[in-house]
Design an enzyme around this catalytic site. Structure first.
Site, short mmCIF file in Angstrom:
data_model
loop_
_atom_site.label_atom_id
_atom_site.label_comp_id
_atom_site.label_asym_id
_atom_site.label_seq_id
_atom_site.Cartn_x
_atom_site.Cartn_y
_atom_site.Cartn_z
N THR A 13 -14.30 10.15 112.97
CA THR A 13 -15.21 9.98 111.64
C THR A 13 -14.63 9.17 110.64
O THR A 13 -15.43 8.21 110.20
CB THR A 13 -15.49 11.34 111.40
OG1 THR A 13 -16.30 12.05 112.18
CG2 THR A 13 -16.92 11.02 110.35
N TYR A 38 -23.93 8.73 112.62
CA TYR A 38 -22.77 7.47 112.69
C TYR A 38 -22.34 7.55 114.05
O TYR A 38 -22.60 8.28 114.92
CB TYR A 38 -21.86 7.96 111.52
CG TYR A 38 -20.86 9.19 111.88
CD1 TYR A 38 -19.61 9.29 112.49
CD2 TYR A 38 -21.26 10.49 111.45
CE1 TYR A 38 -19.04 10.18 112.87
CE2 TYR A 38 -20.60 11.59 111.76
CZ TYR A 38 -19.51 11.65 112.56
OH TYR A 38 -18.73 12.60 112.90
N THR A 68 -12.19 15.13 113.58
CA THR A 68 -11.96 16.57 113.19
C THR A 68 -12.36 17.44 114.15
O THR A 68 -11.81 18.56 114.27
CB THR A 68 -12.74 16.86 111.91
OG1 THR A 68 -14.26 16.61 112.22
CG2 THR A 68 -12.35 16.22 110.69
N ASP A 69 -13.21 16.94 115.27
CA ASP A 69 -13.47 18.01 116.33
C ASP A 69 -12.49 18.69 117.05
O ASP A 69 -12.49 19.92 117.20
CB ASP A 69 -14.74 17.51 117.34
CG ASP A 69 -16.05 17.10 116.82
OD1 ASP A 69 -16.12 17.59 115.48
OD2 ASP A 69 -16.92 16.52 117.21
N GLU A 105 -8.64 48.23 123.45
CA GLU A 105 -9.58 48.75 124.48
C GLU A 105 -9.35 48.26 125.90
O GLU A 105 -9.92 48.77 126.81
CB GLU A 105 -10.70 48.16 124.07
CG GLU A 105 -11.34 48.83 122.91
CD GLU A 105 -12.82 48.41 122.48
OE1 GLU A 105 -13.62 48.91 123.33
OE2 GLU A 105 -13.03 47.80 121.47
#
Length: 367
Positions: A53, A66, A132-133, A322
């Site tokens: 980005t 974008y 950023t992903d 658990e």
């Protein structure tokens, strides 16, 4: 006829003018020399651009639409006022993609380029521009294979370069500022956005669109940065460093997402597809249904390593709560989310680690 006195006066004036000009020239040369000297003493920062980005341009398909990877790294640097006063910058374009297309081959390129730059003394620090992903995944991969104490910083943006109030220039400036700061040595790979310094192990993208999308929910921030200062609030500490596979191949590890009414189909399919490892994005403390647990038991008998992580955004995945991890030979991911647990397991398998107890110890190292 001009008098002798007038000629004398003119000579005096010309001499003064010449002297002033000489002084000005000397001062200019000295100032220029000082500027060059100051520039030469600045830290050398190699910028490796990968797209994302931060290098995107607005697309009219929606109000926030974008296209990522439309601007080069060199253009990004040119749009950051004053960054040249922080460091001597060299820019290289490694890729120019949206980070959802990030892959292990680019990870290997980045790792080898960083290693070469440090080994050949080409740079004092590295800054990587990235979408950023998948930024946290790239940062975590590099943090596990780069053993140098010199800074490696990832940065990016939540708004494209052509957006109103684009955040990329400020993030880029602050990333270079952190990279150039001696305090950054020994902290491993760091992520710098929106005035916050985060560790590669702790950081995660937590919001789809907010500027302050990155947080470290389990470990907290490493420090803070603004145009005036860099402040680290955690101390540097040793990290485990794994060998980079020479064949550029990582083991196949699948992530299986747990949910209500879960069966074992995805687990069985992963085993049939040849997965060497499975990471469970479990419910709560890494839990799965009894049916899925039966599938995990079959996977373990087939020699597949299984790591229990959690789909919850924060908290540790603990052992033997658990699920009886000792009985099934399972790994608890501790603080690592599923995507980072997958990367660590891939690297461990590539480094010949196959015993559950050894893998569990590696997951706990760094806490």
């Amino acid at each position: 006829m001009v008098s002798v006195r007038v000629l004398s006066l003119l000579g005096t004036i010309l001499s003064a003018v010449n002297m002033q000009s000489a002084f000005a020239h000397t001062a200019g040369v000295e100032a220029s020399t000082a500027t060059v000297h100051k520039q030469a003493t600045l830290p050398r920062v190699l910028v490796l651009a990968t797209g994302g980005t931060i290098s995107g341009k607005i697309n009219t398909r929606s109000a926030i639409g974008y296209d990522a990877g439309a601007v080069t790294g060199q253009q990004l640097i040119a749009g950051v006022p004053g960054v040249e006063k922080l460091a001597q910058l060299q820019v290289e374009q490694v890729s120019n993609i949206a980070s959802q297309n990030m892959n292990s081959q680019i990870w290997f390129k980045l790792a080898e380029r960083i290693r070469k730059a440090f080994a050949n003394n080409e740079a004092d620090a590295i800054v990587i521009t990235h979408g950023t992903d998948t930024m946290e995944e790239t940062a975590f991969f590099l943090d596990n294979v780069i053993g140098d104490s010199r800074p490696v910083i990832l940065t990016g943006a939540m708004r494209p370069s052509t957006a109103i109030s684009a955040d990329g220039p400020a993030n880029m400036y602050e990333a270079v500022k952190v990279a150039a700061d001696p305090q950054a040595h020994g902290h491993g790979v760091l992520v710098v956005l929106n005035d916050v310094i985060q560790s590669a192990r702790g950081v995660s993208k937590m919001h789809t669109t907010e500027l302050q999308t990155f947080h470290s929910p389990n470990l907290g921030p490493t420090g803070y940065v603004d145009p005036a200062s860099v402040r680290f609030i955690t101390a540097a500490k040793p990290r485990q460093i794994l060998a980079l596979p020479a064949d550029h191949t990582l083991a196949q590890v699948q992530i299986v997402y747990a949910h209500a009414d879960m069966d074992a189909q995805q687990i069985d399919d992963a085993v049939k597809d040849g997965a060497r490892g499975i990471v469970i994005a479990g419910m709560g403390d890494g839990n799965v249904s009894d049916t899925a647990l039966a599938g995990i038991e079959r996977a373990r008998k087939a020699g597949v390593i299984v790591v229990r992580s959690t789909r919850v955004g924060s908290g540790m995945t603990n052992r033997n709560v658990e699920v009886d991890d000792d009985r099934y030979g399972l790994i608890a991911s501790m603080d690592l989310n599923p995507q980072k647990a997958r990367i660590l397991l891939q690297l461990l398998l590539a480094n010949g680690k196959t015993k559950p107890e050894d893998i569990q110890l590696a997951f706990q190292t760094g806490l």
